[in-house]
Scaffold this motif. Structure first.
Motif, PDB file in Angstrom:
ATOM      1  N   LYS A 192      -4.933   5.105  -0.278  1.00 28.79           N
ATOM      2  CA  LYS A 192      -3.541   5.545  -0.187  1.00 28.79           C
ATOM      3  C   LYS A 192      -2.848   5.565  -1.543  1.00 28.79           C
ATOM      4  O   LYS A 192      -1.986   6.407  -1.801  1.00 28.79           O
ATOM      5  N   TYR A 203      -0.394   4.862   7.266  1.00 30.37           N
ATOM      6  CA  TYR A 203      -0.212   3.606   6.539  1.00 30.37           C
ATOM      7  C   TYR A 203      -1.596   3.083   6.164  1.00 30.37           C
ATOM      8  O   TYR A 203      -2.580   3.822   6.187  1.00 30.37           O
ATOM      9  N   THR A 204      -1.699   1.809   5.802  1.00 32.77           N
ATOM     10  CA  THR A 204      -3.007   1.204   5.588  1.00 32.77           C
ATOM     11  C   THR A 204      -2.906  -0.301   5.809  1.00 32.77           C
ATOM     12  O   THR A 204      -1.820  -0.860   5.952  1.00 32.77           O
ATOM     13  N   THR A 205      -4.061  -0.922   5.859  1.00 32.75           N
ATOM     14  CA  THR A 205      -4.153  -2.354   6.140  1.00 32.75           C
ATOM     15  C   THR A 205      -5.143  -2.995   5.179  1.00 32.75           C
ATOM     16  O   THR A 205      -5.963  -2.314   4.558  1.00 32.75           O
ATOM     17  N   ASP A 209      -9.534   5.755  10.589  1.00 31.44           N
ATOM     18  CA  ASP A 209      -9.647   5.336   9.190  1.00 31.44           C
ATOM     19  C   ASP A 209     -10.172   6.524   8.395  1.00 31.44           C
ATOM     20  O   ASP A 209     -11.320   6.950   8.573  1.00 31.44           O
ATOM     21  N   ASN A 215      -8.732  -2.406   6.134  1.00 32.40           N
ATOM     22  CA  ASN A 215      -9.183  -1.055   5.791  1.00 32.40           C
ATOM     23  C   ASN A 215      -9.268  -0.850   4.282  1.00 32.40           C
ATOM     24  O   ASN A 215      -9.434   0.285   3.819  1.00 32.40           O
ATOM     25  N   ASP A 256       4.996   2.413   2.117  1.00 37.03           N
ATOM     26  CA  ASP A 256       3.798   1.905   2.802  1.00 37.03           C
ATOM     27  C   ASP A 256       3.571   2.564   4.150  1.00 37.03           C
ATOM     28  O   ASP A 256       2.438   2.855   4.533  1.00 37.03           O
ATOM     29  N   PHE A 269       0.838  -1.202   0.000  1.00 36.81           N
ATOM     30  CA  PHE A 269       0.000   0.000   0.000  1.00 36.81           C
ATOM     31  C   PHE A 269       0.873   1.252   0.000  1.00 36.81           C
ATOM     32  O   PHE A 269       0.881   2.010   0.963  1.00 36.81           O
ATOM     33  N   GLY A 317      -7.206  -0.731   1.896  1.00 33.59           N
ATOM     34  CA  GLY A 317      -6.245   0.147   1.239  1.00 33.59           C
ATOM     35  C   GLY A 317      -6.439   1.615   1.520  1.00 33.59           C
ATOM     36  O   GLY A 317      -5.740   2.453   0.949  1.00 33.59           O
ATOM     37  N   ASN A 318      -7.385   1.983   2.411  1.00 31.57           N
ATOM     38  CA  ASN A 318      -7.588   3.384   2.764  1.00 31.57           C
ATOM     39  C   ASN A 318      -6.550   3.808   3.807  1.00 31.57           C
ATOM     40  O   ASN A 318      -6.091   3.003   4.618  1.00 31.57           O
ATOM     41  N   ILE A 319      -6.218   5.087   3.790  1.00 29.70           N
ATOM     42  CA  ILE A 319      -5.204   5.600   4.708  1.00 29.70           C
ATOM     43  C   ILE A 319      -5.675   5.472   6.150  1.00 29.70           C
ATOM     44  O   ILE A 319      -6.793   5.852   6.496  1.00 29.70           O
ATOM     45  N   VAL A 320      -4.790   4.945   6.983  1.00 24.06           N
ATOM     46  CA  VAL A 320      -5.010   4.832   8.415  1.00 24.06           C
ATOM     47  C   VAL A 320      -4.017   5.750   9.121  1.00 24.06           C
ATOM     48  O   VAL A 320      -2.849   5.810   8.749  1.00 24.06           O
TER      49      VAL A 320
END
Length: 483
Positions: free
Chosen positions: A397, A366-368, A392, A371, A352, A343, A373-376
């Motif tokens: 991202k 980052y992202t997971t 979230d 989530n 990432d 990501f 692929g959305n920015i966390v």
């Protein structure tokens, strides 16, 4: 009516104007002797005599005027060892020159203050006009339909909080008038000294100059955090290294520490160069090398309170490396965080995990997979690297060029290439977001690192092998009496 916090949609007050410029003035904060932007948008670096030699014994608090025409208060104080009766003629001549600089700065600032007050008075007039219309509508409800009446009433409610701010602006103007009068009086005293040497106590003179500096500091302390409203033209500091990399100063330690760190490349690098000052970094001299025990991934590194925080290569582990002891103090994984180009930002580069700092502390962006692929955004505890809280943002991202935090708000660019702008803002204090349209001049067309430094209030950028700075304009939260 008591208003807890008034958020004003432009930086109008004299306090905000002075403080914003001063916080953006790199020479007094990170050791840069001088920067300017040439006409036509071309950035260049220069070294000028903002800092006189140690033999002259003068300390400059800030400069007179920047390239965008923003005004500043210049405060000059003689060094301790110069406040004596030796070499009085030379001291007097130098002090006279500095007082003239203060006077010129005050005159420019006074002009800007007058324009600001004109704007504020227009706002006050508009508010009273709308209020008058509301009274007419209240006396004759048939003159407005219910929808229009409610809209007018809501508008008045929104305008009413401006009244305490108007009073604050007027108070600022009166304060600057007093400062200007003090400087004028000081100039007259110095002229008298020039005619009659020895008629004035240098210790008292020094005290009066330092008092001006203290009052200016008091203005700065009135301002709280701010919302990003603009980014300056780029200031190119140096062209060095490969296309990708990162560079930074410490985001937390006192401004007397002017060290600069440079990390060339985005993958498997281990060599960190530490320069004594920004001037040394510009010249590529006076540096020491740190060889990290574990290689890094990406360019999202940050120096926070004497330690480097970075993402360990081919992992979601964050490492805390202490520069003074040259050792790893801690390493900890970010739960479920993607890594190894799972990501990244739109430019790739194993970006990432992006570590950053602002006025509120240390952050990881980052992202997971959960989530999608959305920015966390996660706020980290600097000592343990424990995740304190996570948000979230809902923003993909891979669609982001780069991102940075200011005052607990994540700002995201829509591209890493030319034509980019600051497109998205997520507010952690309210868990809300908005789409923005803040111009961002990407001079060298490929940004691989973009970070904010809260100590200096500037953006650090690695742009296609160029190390670039941007000043920022923040809209401030002003606390009124009774808060």
């Amino acid at each position: 009516m008591t208003v807890p916090l008034l958020k004003i949609g432009a930086v109008l007050s004299t306090m905000a104007m002075v403080t914003n410029w001063m916080s953006q003035t790199l020479p007094s904060l990170v050791g840069l002797n001088g920067t300017s932007v040439a006409s036509g948008g071309t950035s260049e670096k220069i070294v000028s005599a903002l800092y006189p030699s140690s033999e002259e014994g003068w300390q400059i608090y800030s400069s007179a005027q920047d390239v965008d025409g923003k005004c500043v208060c210049t405060v000059v104080a003689p060094a301790q060892n110069m406040c004596n009766r030796d070499a009085r003629s030379k001291q007097l001549r130098q002090l006279m020159e500095k007082v003239q600089n203060i006077t010129q700065s005050m005159e420019v600032l006074d002009l800007r203050t007058y324009r600001d007050l004109q704007y504020v008075r227009n706002t006050e007039s508009l508010m009273r006009t709308v209020d008058s219309r509301l009274k007419i509508a209240s006396d004759n409800p048939r003159s407005l339909n219910p929808k229009s009446f409610q809209e007018l009433k809501d508008k008045v409610t929104q305008l009413l909080p401006l009244l305490p701010v108007l009073e604050q602006y007027k108070a600022d103007a009166r304060m600057l008038g007093r400062l200007k009068e003090e400087v004028r009086n000081l100039s007259l005293v110095l002229m008298a000294i020039q005619e009659e040497m020895g008629a004035y106590d240098y210790e008292e003179l020094r005290h009066r100059v330092l008092l001006l500096e203290t009052r200016l500091h008091s203005c700065m302390q009135k301002l709280g955090c701010g919302k990003l409203t603009g980014v300056s033209n780029p200031i190119t500091i140096r062209a060095s290294g490969s296309r990708f990399g990162s560079w930074m100063t410490d985001t937390m330690i006192p401004s007397s520490d002017n060290r600069v760190w440079s990390m060339d490349g985005y993958l498997k690098g281990r060599r960190v160069l530490e320069y004594r000052t920004l001037g040394d970094f510009m010249k590529g001299q006076n540096f020491v090398q740190h060889l990290l025990p574990h290689p890094w991934a990406g360019t999202g590194h940050v120096v926070y309170n004497g330690s480097l925080y970075y993402n360990k290569y081919q992992s979601n582990i964050v490492i805390k490396y202490h520069f003074r002891s040259r050792s790893v103090l801690l390493q900890r994984s970010l739960p479920s965080a993607g890594y190894n180009n799972t990501f990244p930002y739109s430019w790739g580069g194993s970006s990432d995990i992006d570590l950053m700092a602002d006025e509120n502390g240390l952050w990881a962006v980052y992202t997971t997979i959960p989530n999608a692929g959305n920015i966390v955004i996660s706020r980290l505890e600097p000592q343990s690297l424990e995740v304190l809280q996570t948000w979230d943002t809902g923003f993909p991202k891979r669609s982001a060029g780069e991102a940075f935090m200011i005052c607990g708000t994540l700002y995201v660019t829509n591209s890493h290439l030319a034509g980019a702008k600051i497109y998205f803002a997520y507010y952690t204090n309210s868990s809300s977001y908005e789409y923005t349209d803040i111009p961002f001049h990407n001079q060298y067309s490929h940004i691989s690192m973009l970070d904010y430094n809260p100590r200096e209030r500037v953006l650090y950028t690695w742009n296609n092998g160029h190390q670039v700075l941007y000043n920022v304009t923040l809209f401030h939260v002003i606390k009124t009496s009774g808060d």
